[in-house]
Structure formats: structure tokens, C-alpha cells
Design a protein around this motif. Structure first.
Motif, PDB file in Angstrom:
ATOM      1  N   ASN A   1      45.403  40.045 -30.627  1.00 21.28           N
ATOM      2  CA  ASN A   1      44.867  41.328 -30.179  1.00 21.28           C
ATOM      3  C   ASN A   1      46.017  42.278 -29.886  1.00 21.28           C
ATOM      4  O   ASN A   1      46.869  42.004 -29.049  1.00 21.28           O
ATOM      5  CB  ASN A   1      44.014  41.102 -28.918  1.00 21.28           C
ATOM      6  CG  ASN A   1      43.268  42.355 -28.505  1.00 21.28           C
ATOM      7  OD1 ASN A   1      43.631  43.465 -28.868  1.00 21.28           O
ATOM      8  ND2 ASN A   1      42.208  42.172 -27.745  1.00 21.28           N
ATOM      9  N   THR A   2      46.041  43.414 -30.575  1.00 20.26           N
ATOM     10  CA  THR A   2      47.176  44.324 -30.449  1.00 20.26           C
ATOM     11  C   THR A   2      47.102  45.226 -29.218  1.00 20.26           C
ATOM     12  O   THR A   2      47.988  46.057 -29.004  1.00 20.26           O
ATOM     13  CB  THR A   2      47.313  45.204 -31.701  1.00 20.26           C
ATOM     14  OG1 THR A   2      46.082  45.906 -31.929  1.00 20.26           O
ATOM     15  CG2 THR A   2      47.648  44.344 -32.917  1.00 20.26           C
ATOM     16  N   SER A   3      46.065  45.066 -28.403  1.00 16.83           N
ATOM     17  CA  SER A   3      46.018  45.824 -27.160  1.00 16.83           C
ATOM     18  C   SER A   3      46.773  45.061 -26.075  1.00 16.83           C
ATOM     19  O   SER A   3      46.964  43.851 -26.161  1.00 16.83           O
ATOM     20  CB  SER A   3      44.569  46.056 -26.727  1.00 16.83           C
ATOM     21  OG  SER A   3      43.922  44.834 -26.430  1.00 16.83           O
ATOM     22  N   GLY A   4      47.193  45.751 -25.049  1.00 19.60           N
ATOM     23  CA  GLY A   4      47.882  45.102 -23.944  1.00 19.60           C
ATOM     24  C   GLY A   4      49.357  44.906 -24.219  1.00 19.60           C
ATOM     25  O   GLY A   4      49.906  45.316 -25.249  1.00 19.60           O
ATOM     26  N   VAL A   5      50.023  44.246 -23.281  1.00 13.36           N
ATOM     27  CA  VAL A   5      51.466  44.010 -23.364  1.00 13.36           C
ATOM     28  C   VAL A   5      51.742  42.886 -24.368  1.00 13.36           C
ATOM     29  O   VAL A   5      51.198  41.782 -24.224  1.00 13.36           O
ATOM     30  CB  VAL A   5      52.033  43.630 -21.982  1.00 13.36           C
ATOM     31  CG1 VAL A   5      53.513  43.294 -22.072  1.00 13.36           C
ATOM     32  CG2 VAL A   5      51.803  44.766 -20.985  1.00 13.36           C
ATOM     33  N   PRO A   6      52.568  43.106 -25.385  1.00 13.55           N
ATOM     34  CA  PRO A   6      52.839  42.041 -26.356  1.00 13.55           C
ATOM     35  C   PRO A   6      53.732  40.951 -25.773  1.00 13.55           C
ATOM     36  O   PRO A   6      54.493  41.183 -24.834  1.00 13.55           O
ATOM     37  CB  PRO A   6      53.549  42.773 -27.501  1.00 13.55           C
ATOM     38  CG  PRO A   6      54.155  43.966 -26.869  1.00 13.55           C
ATOM     39  CD  PRO A   6      53.254  44.369 -25.734  1.00 13.55           C
ATOM     40  N   VAL A   7      53.621  39.762 -26.352  1.00 14.55           N
ATOM     41  CA  VAL A   7      54.470  38.631 -25.987  1.00 14.55           C
ATOM     42  C   VAL A   7      55.470  38.429 -27.124  1.00 14.55           C
ATOM     43  O   VAL A   7      55.085  38.110 -28.252  1.00 14.55           O
ATOM     44  CB  VAL A   7      53.648  37.345 -25.771  1.00 14.55           C
ATOM     45  CG1 VAL A   7      54.558  36.221 -25.271  1.00 14.55           C
ATOM     46  CG2 VAL A   7      52.507  37.583 -24.801  1.00 14.55           C
ATOM     47  N   VAL A   8      56.748  38.622 -26.836  1.00 10.54           N
ATOM     48  CA  VAL A   8      57.800  38.501 -27.848  1.00 10.54           C
ATOM     49  C   VAL A   8      58.428  37.119 -27.746  1.00 10.54           C
ATOM     50  O   VAL A   8      58.913  36.724 -26.683  1.00 10.54           O
ATOM     51  CB  VAL A   8      58.862  39.598 -27.673  1.00 10.54           C
ATOM     52  CG1 VAL A   8      59.991  39.411 -28.686  1.00 10.54           C
ATOM     53  CG2 VAL A   8      58.228  40.977 -27.831  1.00 10.54           C
ATOM     54  N   PHE A   9      58.433  36.384 -28.853  1.00 11.32           N
ATOM     55  CA  PHE A   9      58.949  35.014 -28.909  1.00 11.32           C
ATOM     56  C   PHE A   9      60.390  35.004 -29.399  1.00 11.32           C
ATOM     57  O   PHE A   9      60.725  35.638 -30.407  1.00 11.32           O
ATOM     58  CB  PHE A   9      58.080  34.180 -29.858  1.00 11.32           C
ATOM     59  CG  PHE A   9      56.813  33.657 -29.233  1.00 11.32           C
ATOM     60  CD1 PHE A   9      56.572  32.293 -29.155  1.00 11.32           C
ATOM     61  CD2 PHE A   9      55.850  34.528 -28.734  1.00 11.32           C
ATOM     62  CE1 PHE A   9      55.401  31.794 -28.590  1.00 11.32           C
ATOM     63  CE2 PHE A   9      54.681  34.048 -28.161  1.00 11.32           C
ATOM     64  CZ  PHE A   9      54.454  32.680 -28.084  1.00 11.32           C
ATOM     65  N   LEU A  10      61.229  34.243 -28.697  1.00 15.82           N
ATOM     66  CA  LEU A  10      62.651  34.099 -29.033  1.00 15.82           C
ATOM     67  C   LEU A  10      62.948  32.615 -29.227  1.00 15.82           C
ATOM     68  O   LEU A  10      62.670  31.805 -28.349  1.00 15.82           O
ATOM     69  CB  LEU A  10      63.513  34.683 -27.914  1.00 15.82           C
ATOM     70  CG  LEU A  10      63.231  36.155 -27.602  1.00 15.82           C
ATOM     71  CD1 LEU A  10      62.967  36.351 -26.126  1.00 15.82           C
ATOM     72  CD2 LEU A  10      64.388  37.030 -28.052  1.00 15.82           C
ATOM     73  N   HIS A  11      63.558  32.265 -30.359  1.00 17.87           N
ATOM     74  CA  HIS A  11      63.571  30.867 -30.784  1.00 17.87           C
ATOM     75  C   HIS A  11      64.884  30.133 -30.544  1.00 17.87           C
ATOM     76  O   HIS A  11      65.864  30.689 -30.095  1.00 17.87           O
ATOM     77  CB  HIS A  11      63.190  30.777 -32.256  1.00 17.87           C
ATOM     78  CG  HIS A  11      62.300  29.623 -32.583  1.00 17.87           C
ATOM     79  ND1 HIS A  11      62.201  28.500 -31.783  1.00 17.87           N
ATOM     80  CD2 HIS A  11      61.463  29.398 -33.633  1.00 17.87           C
ATOM     81  CE1 HIS A  11      61.351  27.657 -32.329  1.00 17.87           C
ATOM     82  NE2 HIS A  11      60.890  28.178 -33.450  1.00 17.87           N
ATOM     83  N   HIS A  12      64.869  28.836 -30.884  1.00 17.21           N
ATOM     84  CA  HIS A  12      65.947  27.913 -30.553  1.00 17.21           C
ATOM     85  C   HIS A  12      67.084  27.914 -31.576  1.00 17.21           C
ATOM     86  O   HIS A  12      67.002  28.531 -32.642  1.00 17.21           O
ATOM     87  CB  HIS A  12      65.387  26.492 -30.381  1.00 17.21           C
ATOM     88  CG  HIS A  12      64.913  25.833 -31.649  1.00 17.21           C
ATOM     89  ND1 HIS A  12      65.761  25.291 -32.582  1.00 17.21           N
ATOM     90  CD2 HIS A  12      63.652  25.584 -32.119  1.00 17.21           C
ATOM     91  CE1 HIS A  12      65.066  24.727 -33.568  1.00 17.21           C
ATOM     92  NE2 HIS A  12      63.788  24.910 -33.310  1.00 17.21           N
ATOM     93  N   PHE A  13      68.127  27.227 -31.244  1.00 15.91           N
ATOM     94  CA  PHE A  13      69.300  27.009 -32.092  1.00 15.91           C
ATOM     95  C   PHE A  13      68.878  26.542 -33.473  1.00 15.91           C
ATOM     96  O   PHE A  13      68.148  25.561 -33.604  1.00 15.91           O
ATOM     97  CB  PHE A  13      70.196  25.976 -31.402  1.00 15.91           C
ATOM     98  CG  PHE A  13      71.304  25.407 -32.229  1.00 15.91           C
ATOM     99  CD1 PHE A  13      72.319  26.219 -32.704  1.00 15.91           C
ATOM    100  CD2 PHE A  13      71.349  24.052 -32.502  1.00 15.91           C
ATOM    101  CE1 PHE A  13      73.359  25.689 -33.457  1.00 15.91           C
ATOM    102  CE2 PHE A  13      72.379  23.500 -33.242  1.00 15.91           C
ATOM    103  CZ  PHE A  13      73.390  24.330 -33.734  1.00 15.91           C
ATOM    104  N   THR A  14      69.323  27.235 -34.514  1.00 19.80           N
ATOM    105  CA  THR A  14      69.086  26.983 -35.943  1.00 19.80           C
ATOM    106  C   THR A  14      67.648  27.251 -36.390  1.00 19.80           C
ATOM    107  O   THR A  14      67.311  27.004 -37.546  1.00 19.80           O
ATOM    108  CB  THR A  14      69.473  25.548 -36.386  1.00 19.80           C
ATOM    109  OG1 THR A  14      68.520  24.607 -35.872  1.00 19.80           O
ATOM    110  CG2 THR A  14      70.881  25.185 -35.956  1.00 19.80           C
ATOM    111  N   ALA A  15      66.792  27.774 -35.542  1.00 17.52           N
ATOM    112  CA  ALA A  15      65.388  27.973 -35.909  1.00 17.52           C
ATOM    113  C   ALA A  15      65.186  29.307 -36.617  1.00 17.52           C
ATOM    114  O   ALA A  15      65.864  30.298 -36.351  1.00 17.52           O
ATOM    115  CB  ALA A  15      64.501  27.918 -34.673  1.00 17.52           C
ATOM    116  N   VAL A  16      64.195  29.320 -37.518  1.00 10.94           N
ATOM    117  CA  VAL A  16      63.712  30.552 -38.139  1.00 10.94           C
ATOM    118  C   VAL A  16      62.219  30.659 -37.818  1.00 10.94           C
ATOM    119  O   VAL A  16      61.665  29.832 -37.082  1.00 10.94           O
ATOM    120  CB  VAL A  16      63.968  30.547 -39.664  1.00 10.94           C
ATOM    121  CG1 VAL A  16      65.466  30.503 -39.954  1.00 10.94           C
ATOM    122  CG2 VAL A  16      63.263  29.384 -40.355  1.00 10.94           C
ATOM    123  N   LEU A  17      61.564  31.669 -38.361  1.00 12.77           N
ATOM    124  CA  LEU A  17      60.162  31.912 -38.019  1.00 12.77           C
ATOM    125  C   LEU A  17      59.280  30.691 -38.276  1.00 12.77           C
ATOM    126  O   LEU A  17      58.356  30.406 -37.497  1.00 12.77           O
ATOM    127  CB  LEU A  17      59.634  33.105 -38.819  1.00 12.77           C
ATOM    128  CG  LEU A  17      60.131  34.484 -38.380  1.00 12.77           C
ATOM    129  CD1 LEU A  17      59.714  35.538 -39.402  1.00 12.77           C
ATOM    130  CD2 LEU A  17      59.599  34.834 -37.005  1.00 12.77           C
TER     131      LEU A  17
END
Length: 277
Positions: A26-42
Motif C-alpha cells: 500500500n503506497t499510502s502512509g510512511v514507507p519502510v525502506v529495507f537495507l541489506h546485508h554484506f554481499t546481498a542484492v535485491l
């Protein structure tokens, strides 16, 4: 409903550098931004965690500078990683976000909160600890040992780094990698050697850095880890939680660095309740 399995990869240019990201929920509200681990991609995000949180929130996951399909090269320090993440969030037009940082991503999330406190509403820090934590000099040896075992057994190093080598841990690892394999199209680029080496330098230098004053981070923080984390000792997560003014600590049993993935059925409801405030 779009899921992590089929949400498209997008790019946004920041000062001429394309940043790759995916979003869903749901694009309403405050988004949650994910930040990943060592050597990780999407492609290394656990779909059960992403989809579980996207059921109630707008989720954005991205490759930071030099990672995966994002251009340029990875910087050697956490400060620049944090600044790049801030630039990405602001380029998308957001004035406030929630952060979900796992492992190295948790260290970057702390940099964001310290550099741009007005940008952060709440933070989830999983499998991570504070800058200046003791014992971080062991990281190259821990990672090197896991990669040697992975080569000998033809397994992903995360079998040895994320999960305990007992029956429960081995089962959790198998299920985790099966979930990662659910996405089969529009895959990300694998991590480059430059990126992995620069990330490792940033992690080790961060461990040797003077401790940050975490008392300046006033936002609510949920801290989570396994009870036997080989990469970031669980005691570091507990220490970080004590130093943050408004933090809750969860330690999952019989689990390691990937404890939040092993225990995703309990973890996701905890995150949703926390984000709801």
C-alpha cells in the motif's frame, strides 16, 4: 496483489548514477525502506518477511551504490553508505520513512538516523550491532572460514553464517534458500568483487571506530537477533538496545545471524505491531 516474487525492478538516477529498487504494498502512509546485508542484492531478501510487512505497509528495497544493478562502486566506509541511502530516499521524494536494516544494513540505518534524524520515524535493526563493537576484527576470518566450507560442500556460505549447524538450523537454511529461489525472472546482478571487498572493509573499520552516541537517536527502535550469532555477537545487539533511548530487544532461540528469517512467522507480526506504534 503484487508480491516480492513478481514486483518489477525500477531505477532512479541520482547525480547520474542509476539506483535499482523494488517496491510493493500500500503506497499510502510512511514507507519502510529495507537495507541489506554484506554481499546481498535485491534477490536476497526473504519473501516471507518482505511480503508480510508489505501486507500492511509500502515497502521499498534498493541496491545501494555499487551493489547489484546500481551503478558506480561501493564506498569503503559506513558514513558514505549512509549518505547514499539518504540521497536515494530523498530522490524518491520522501520526507520521512521507517527503516529496516539487517546486518550491514542495520549499521547503515544507524548512519541514516545519525546523519538525517528528521528523515526517520522508526527503525528495525536485525542481526546488527553498534559501531565500535568489540571482536569485529574476527569478521574476515569468520567469513573466510564459511566460504571455505561452502566451497568444499558446494553450498551457499550463508548455510554456515546464518543458521546453526544442527537439525533445526539446517532445516531452516533449506527452507530459507527455497524461498529465495521463488523469484525466477527480472533477477538482480550478483555482487561484484569490488563491492564485497569494500563492504568488508567498511564493516571492519566500523568495528574499530569510536562508538557513536546512540543516545541522540530518539526514535523507537526494534532490535532483533538470534541467540547465537557468529557474525555479530548477540551481546552487541543487546548493548545497542541498552544505548538507544527507546528500544525493544527480541532474541530468538536456537538461531544465529539469520534468526529473523528462521523465525519469520513470529518476527513479522512483531514488526507489524512495532510499526503500528
Amino acid at each position: 496483489m503484487t508480491t516480492w516474487r513478481d514486483t518489477p525492478t525500477k531505477t532512479i538516477a541520482i547525480d547520474g548514477t542509476p539506483f535499482a529498487y523494488r517496491e510493493l504494498g500500500n503506497t499510502s502512509g510512511v514507507p519502510v525502506v529495507f537495507l541489506h546485508h554484506f554481499t546481498a542484492v535485491l534477490d536476497d531478501w526473504d519473501p516471507r518477511v518482505i511480503d508480510g510487512i508489505a501486507a500492511q505497509h509500502h515497502v521499498i528495497a534498493f541496491d545501494n551504490r555499487g551493489v547489484g544493478a546500481t551503478g558506480s562502486s561501493v564506498p569503503n566506509d559506513l558514513e558514505h553508505m549512509g549518505a547514499d541511502a539518504v540521497a536515494f530516499i530523498r530522490a524518491l521524494g520522501y520526507e520521512q520513512v521507517d527503516l529496516f536494516g539487517f546486518s550491514l544494513g542495520g549499521a547503515v540505518a544507524q548512519m541514516i538516523a545519525l546523519q538525517a534524524p528528521d528523515l526517520v520515524r522508526r527503525m528495525v535493526l536485525a542481526g546488527t550491532g553498534p559501531r565500535g563493537g568489540g571482536g569485529i576484527w574476527k569478521m574476515p576470518f569468520i567469513v573466510g572460514g564459511a566460504y571455505a566450507k561452502a566451497f568444499a560442500t558446494r553450498k551457499d556460505p550463508r548455510h554456515f553464517l546464518f543458521f546453526p549447524r544442527n537439525a533445526e538450523g539446517k532445516r531452516a537454511a533449506k527452507e530459507y534458500f527455497a524461498r529465495l529461489a521463488e523469484r525466477t525472472q527480472d533477477l538482480d546482478r550478483p555482487i561484484s568483487r569490488q563491492a564485497s571487498l569494500a563492504q568488508l572493509r567498511a564493516i571492519t573499520s566500523g568495528g574499530l571506530h569510536a562508538p557513536d552516541d546512540l543516545s541522540t537517536i530518539k526514535v523507537p527502535v526494534l532490535v532483533a537477533n538470534g541467540d547465537h550469532d557468529l557474525m555479530v555477537a548477540s551481546e552487541h545487539s543487546a548493548d545497542m538496545a541498552r544505548r538507544l533511548p527507546d528500544a525493544k530487544l527480541i532474541v530468538y532461540p536456537n538461531s544465529g545471524h539469520g534468526g529473523v528469517f528462521q523465525h519469520h512467522q513470529e518476527f513479522v507480526p512483531e514488526v507489524l505491531a512495532f510499526l503500528a506504534g
